[in-house]
Scaffold this motif. Structure first.
Motif, PDB file in Angstrom:
ATOM      1  N   VAL A 252      22.535  90.195  71.146  1.00  0.00           N
ATOM      2  CA  VAL A 252      23.905  90.581  71.489  1.00  0.00           C
ATOM      3  C   VAL A 252      23.920  91.989  72.079  1.00  0.00           C
ATOM      4  CG1 VAL A 252      26.200  91.076  70.560  1.00  0.00           C
ATOM      5  CG2 VAL A 252      24.939  89.052  69.782  1.00  0.00           C
ATOM      6  N   ASP A 253      23.219  92.910  71.452  1.00  0.00           N
ATOM      7  CA  ASP A 253      23.204  94.290  71.938  1.00  0.00           C
ATOM      8  C   ASP A 253      22.520  94.397  73.298  1.00  0.00           C
ATOM      9  OD1 ASP A 253      24.558  95.175  69.717  1.00  0.00           O
ATOM     10  OD2 ASP A 253      22.771  95.817  68.635  1.00  0.00           O
ATOM     11  N   THR A 254      21.518  93.548  73.537  1.00  0.00           N
ATOM     12  CA  THR A 254      20.884  93.537  74.860  1.00  0.00           C
ATOM     13  C   THR A 254      21.879  93.108  75.915  1.00  0.00           C
ATOM     14  OG1 THR A 254      18.769  92.974  73.830  1.00  0.00           O
ATOM     15  CG2 THR A 254      18.939  92.657  76.203  1.00  0.00           C
TER      16      THR A 254
ATOM     17  N   LEU B 285      24.401  83.281  72.349  1.00  0.00           N
ATOM     18  CA  LEU B 285      24.673  84.378  71.419  1.00  0.00           C
ATOM     19  C   LEU B 285      25.971  84.184  70.642  1.00  0.00           C
ATOM     20  CD1 LEU B 285      23.644  87.292  73.816  1.00  0.00           C
ATOM     21  CD2 LEU B 285      22.327  86.419  71.864  1.00  0.00           C
TER      22      LEU B 285
ATOM     23  N   GLU C 202      17.690  85.676  62.657  1.00  0.00           N
ATOM     24  CA  GLU C 202      17.998  86.955  62.022  1.00  0.00           C
ATOM     25  C   GLU C 202      18.008  88.103  63.025  1.00  0.00           C
ATOM     26  OE1 GLU C 202      13.393  87.915  60.578  1.00  0.00           O
ATOM     27  OE2 GLU C 202      14.907  87.276  59.120  1.00  0.00           O
ATOM     28  N   ARG C 203      17.458  87.856  64.207  1.00  0.00           N
ATOM     29  CA  ARG C 203      17.434  88.891  65.245  1.00  0.00           C
ATOM     30  C   ARG C 203      18.583  88.731  66.237  1.00  0.00           C
ATOM     31  NH1 ARG C 203      11.306  87.507  66.840  1.00  0.00           N
ATOM     32  NH2 ARG C 203      12.300  85.473  66.730  1.00  0.00           N
ATOM     33  N   LEU C 204      19.588  87.953  65.876  1.00  0.00           N
ATOM     34  CA  LEU C 204      20.713  87.692  66.776  1.00  0.00           C
ATOM     35  C   LEU C 204      21.299  88.980  67.333  1.00  0.00           C
ATOM     36  CD1 LEU C 204      22.992  85.975  68.050  1.00  0.00           C
ATOM     37  CD2 LEU C 204      24.156  86.038  65.833  1.00  0.00           C
ATOM     38  N   GLN C 205      21.489  89.989  66.500  1.00  0.00           N
ATOM     39  CA  GLN C 205      22.180  91.203  66.944  1.00  0.00           C
ATOM     40  C   GLN C 205      21.414  91.919  68.050  1.00  0.00           C
ATOM     41  OE1 GLN C 205      25.305  91.882  65.819  1.00  0.00           O
ATOM     42  NE2 GLN C 205      25.310  93.317  67.548  1.00  0.00           N
ATOM     43  N   ILE C 206      20.093  91.809  68.031  1.00  0.00           N
ATOM     44  CA  ILE C 206      19.315  92.410  69.118  1.00  0.00           C
ATOM     45  C   ILE C 206      19.666  91.745  70.444  1.00  0.00           C
ATOM     46  CG2 ILE C 206      16.977  92.695  70.047  1.00  0.00           C
ATOM     47  CD1 ILE C 206      15.984  93.022  67.189  1.00  0.00           C
TER      48      ILE C 206
ATOM     49  N   TYR D  40      16.119  85.206  70.327  1.00  0.00           N
ATOM     50  CA  TYR D  40      17.251  85.965  69.797  1.00  0.00           C
ATOM     51  C   TYR D  40      18.524  85.169  70.073  1.00  0.00           C
ATOM     52  CZ  TYR D  40      13.707  89.601  70.283  1.00  0.00           C
ATOM     53  OH  TYR D  40      12.542  90.327  70.215  1.00  0.00           O
TER      54      TYR D  40
ATOM     55  N   TYR E  75      21.088 101.670  70.298  1.00  0.00           N
ATOM     56  CA  TYR E  75      20.944 100.252  70.009  1.00  0.00           C
ATOM     57  C   TYR E  75      19.511  99.815  70.292  1.00  0.00           C
ATOM     58  CZ  TYR E  75      26.038 100.255  70.132  1.00  0.00           C
ATOM     59  OH  TYR E  75      27.360 100.526  69.895  1.00  0.00           O
ATOM     60  N   THR E  76      19.023  98.884  69.471  1.00  0.00           N
ATOM     61  CA  THR E  76      17.729  98.253  69.733  1.00  0.00           C
ATOM     62  C   THR E  76      17.970  97.052  70.629  1.00  0.00           C
ATOM     63  OG1 THR E  76      16.846  98.939  67.593  1.00  0.00           O
ATOM     64  CG2 THR E  76      15.731  97.122  68.712  1.00  0.00           C
TER      65      THR E  76
END
Length: 765
Positions: A616-618, A653, A610-614, A605, A576-577
């Motif tokens: 969430v993954d963080t 998020l 558009e960088r929401l998933q970064i 984020y 994951y990023t």
């Protein structure tokens, strides 16, 4: 129960038939920068309506009126005691009405009756001297002075100018050469008060021991039984060259020509306007036992606590504000964890961020002025150590803008007063080639927790800029502060890059933000995420300000500076990023989650991005195994108490169930009998101060972000709200916008936006 107004706070309770309350006021810092209480009042009614087998008792905090009513009734009588504090004058009112004539005794009780050495376990209250040895560094809390007259009492504490922590820290930090240029708020500071009861006279002293502390009381008693009694208490704090000047100012307060009726009307108008500004009501009508309703109630109660220091010269401190309670250990009523005049910015910011959404803009100036007053000292310190410009505010500072002695070096270097030795000003850094370079600077902070941490001032700069957008208020007086902070970051890291690498910028034309710190956790860091995200956000917001705030030339300078700020660092983990806490770091020191600061407060984020998933993954995968090993509790970076912002991150998020879970854990946490007097010592095993205001502030933000989020022009309604909870709210948004919502999953959404032109920006989840 808390009682307050203006900048006075009182803790009120009834015990063994007596009514007692502590009295506090903003700015009462003694020689050691301990925030001292101004005494305790004890009321005795005779005959007593609270006594008797058939007696009934009620103590009620009336939020609408900002006052407390205490009522008692038995078979022979009834009585009501009304306590209130004026918003626009530092005056406490006690009004007593009874069904039959009664006598009232009013005791002013004081425990600072003799000079008292400060023991080692008390030194948290004067945080500069934390853990120092009394045999090596003796400290004293000096006694107060009392003047008793036939119908009144005046008392005060005047600081001894020859024993101020300010002077000790100036010497410790090698700033003696600029001592005369530095502002000293402790010098010539006097604080105290005056109490007088209508038709009451002094009848003698009392003495006793409350909790662990001996006290002496000065008793005034009504001259004869009556059905009405009144007591007035004035509290005064001021820097004056002489004591007589302070006394003259106190006399002027006592001669105020406003009647009690006029003062009460002004109070009622103020509290009505306060409660009409904003509100959040959950599951209206369900009452105690319903978790949503109790969260809404506790939100209102905590907002009331914040309003009790609306106009203080100093901000509401995260560690108890004006309402610290008696400590269960062998300590005086003046004790508080994490100091009095010291300022821990990471905690403090959470007390003031929620005031934007609640529309309490007038209450934010106490916080902003704290930095503004200290700006000159911070600039002088920067120039003295490094020869460049800008206000460098450390994470923990004294109210005069210098680092507190404990973080300049833990235990004062050699455990004694005096200049910090050269050996503690030398450290090893690395240049871009990875080579070790030994450097020396007396400006280094040698405390492992706070070294290199200069980023938190950016959040307060952003608060000021946001207040301008939310309220339309002119912030011209704060622009020199914001610009000075930005100047510091620009020049300070150019200074270090030149020293280590020979050039002010790296090969990409960017700042190497080194040595820095990602919160108190990732140390000796390069491009710490909170600082990088903060610089980008603040500079961008500065460029968005109306034209009146800066010339074209100055805006061009800001644009060029923005180009030199590096990007937020990312990293790969388990496929994951995720957001990295910094580009590089040398060690892990604490348990914060600073990578998530790019989600809140800096909104890089989140929803609508558009960088929401970064982001969430963080949140899902970004915990640091080095930190996890430090504590047996799972997910320590995702805790729910005190300054932890986990629920805020989840709301930002769009993780509704997680945001709700954290909200419940935050706002329904164990507290004192008053539901918004949260503590957190059950988590750390140490008394971390009740009430814990950063706990409440983080809970307020958690709730607000579940209801309303903004990014650019977007107004996102109910972005992380559980559909099963009904809610009514009025909150504020940028561009002088208010949002009013009445939501129930059983009826259509009722929505009002002011001004109406902003309806086009609505996004309803």
């Amino acid at each position: 129960m808390p009682l307050g107004g203006g900048d006075i706070g009182c803790n009120v309770w009834v015990e063994n038939g007596d009514i007692l309350f502590y009295m506090s006021r903003s700015g009462t810092f003694d020689e050691n920068n301990t925030l001292l209480k101004l005494g305790r009042t004890r009321l005795k009614l005779s005959p007593n309506p609270f006594e008797g087998e058939d007696a009934t008792f009620k103590q009620e905090l009336n939020l609408r009126e900002g006052c407390i009513y205490i009522t008692g009734k038995n078979s022979t009588m009834s009585a009501t005691v009304k306590l209130w504090v004026e918003v626009f004058q530092p005056k406490i009112h006690v009004e007593i009405e009874s069904s039959v004539p009664i006598k009232v005794a009013s005791d002013f009780e004081i425990w600072r009756t003799n000079d008292k050495p400060i023991s080692k376990n008390e030194r948290m209250q004067c945080l500069s001297f934390l853990d120092t040895e009394p045999e090596i560094i003796p400290l004293t809390t000096y006694k107060d002075s009392v003047k008793v007259e036939k119908e009144s009492i005046t008392w005060f504490h005047r600081n001894k100018n020859d024993d101020l922590v300010f002077h000790k820290e100036v010497t410790q930090q090698r700033l003696d050469d600029i001592r005369e240029q530095l502002w000293n708020p402790l010098e010539n500071l006097t604080f105290g008060g005056y109490m007088k009861g209508k038709s009451m006279s002094f009848i003698g002293n009392t003495e006793g021991k409350y909790m662990h502390t001996n006290f002496i009381g000065y008793r005034f008693e009504s001259d004869q039984p009556n059905e009405r009694h009144e007591i007035d208490i004035f509290l005064h704090v001021s820097q004056t060259k002489t004591l007589s000047e302070w006394e003259t100012q106190l006399d002027s307060l006592k001669q105020n020509k406003n009647t009690k009726i006029e003062a009460w009307k002004k109070n009622m108008i103020w509290w009505e306007q306060f409660w009409n500004r904003s509100h959040i009501v959950i599951n209206d009508g369900k009452g105690v036992g319903d978790q949503g309703w109790e969260i809404g109630r506790n939100y209102q109660l905590f907002r009331y606590i914040l309003a009790c220091n609306a106009y203080g010269d100093y901000p509401s401190k995260f560690n108890g504000s004006l309402f610290t309670v008696d400590n269960p250990d062998d300590l005086t009523p003046d004790f508080r964890m994490w100091g009095g005049g010291s300022f821990t910015a990471q905690n403090q910011r959470l007390v003031y961020w929620p005031m934007l959404r609640s529309g309490d803009f007038d209450m934010m100036h106490s916080q902003f002025k704290y930095y503004l007053r200290a700006k000159n000292n911070a600039e002088l310190r920067t120039q003295h150590y490094w020869g460049h410009n800008g206000a460098g505010f450390t994470e923990q500072i004294a109210n005069y803008g210098l680092p507190i002695g404990d973080i300049y070096h833990y235990m004062w270097g050699e455990g004694k007063l005096g200049v910090r030795p050269d050996s503690l000003s030398t450290r090893t850094l690395r240049n871009e080639k990875g080579e070790a370079v030994e450097v020396k600077s007396h400006g280094f902070l040698a405390n492992n927790w706070c070294e290199d941490q200069y980023d938190t001032a950016l959040e307060f700069c952003l608060m000021i800029l946001d207040m301008e957008s939310y309220s339309g208020e002119d912030i011209s007086k704060y622009m020199p502060l914001i610009e000075s902070c930005i100047t510091f970051y620009n020049e300070h890291y150019r200074y270090w890059n030149t020293k280590l690498n020979g050039e002010p910028l790296n090969k990409q034309g960017k700042l190497n933000i080194y040595p820095s710190s990602a919160a108190e956790t990732y140390k000796v860091a390069l491009n710490a995420t909170p600082l990088v995200a903060g610089l980008q956000t603040v500079l961008t917001r500065m460029l968005e300000l109306p034209e009146k705030y800066a010339s074209v030339e100055k805006r061009n300078q800001w644009k060029e500076l923005l180009k030199t700020v590096p990007s937020v660092s990312l990293m790969e983990k388990e496929g994951y990023t995720i957001i990295a806490p910094a580009k590089e770091w040398e060690r892990v020191n604490n348990i914060e989650f600073p990578a998530m600061y790019a989600v809140y407060p800096y909104n890089f984020y989140g929803l609508g991005n558009e960088r929401l998933q970064i982001g969430v993954d963080t949140w899902l995968y970004g915990e640091d195994p080095q930190i996890m090993k430090r504590d047996t509790r799972s997910n320590i970076q995702k805790s729910d108490f005190c300054w932890f912002q986990s629920g805020i991150f989840c709301a930002r998020l769009g993780l509704t169930e997680d945001a709700k879970d954290y909200l419940k854990r935050k706002m329904l946490a164990k507290s004192s009998r008053f539901p918004a007097f949260w503590d957190n010592y059950i988590n750390f095993g140490t008394f971390c101060q009740t009430p814990d205001l950063d706990h409440g502030g983080a809970g307020m933000i958690n709730l607000q972000e579940m209801l309303l989020q903004t990014k650019d022009e977007e107004l996102r309604i109910l972005p992380a709200w559980p559909k099963e909870w009904d809610v009514k709210f009025k909150l504020y948004a940028p561009n002088q916008t208010t949002i009013e919502v009445d939501y129930s999953n059983k009826s259509p959404l009722n929505l009002k936006v002011t001004p109406e032109v902003r309806k086009k920006d609505l996004i309803v989840n």
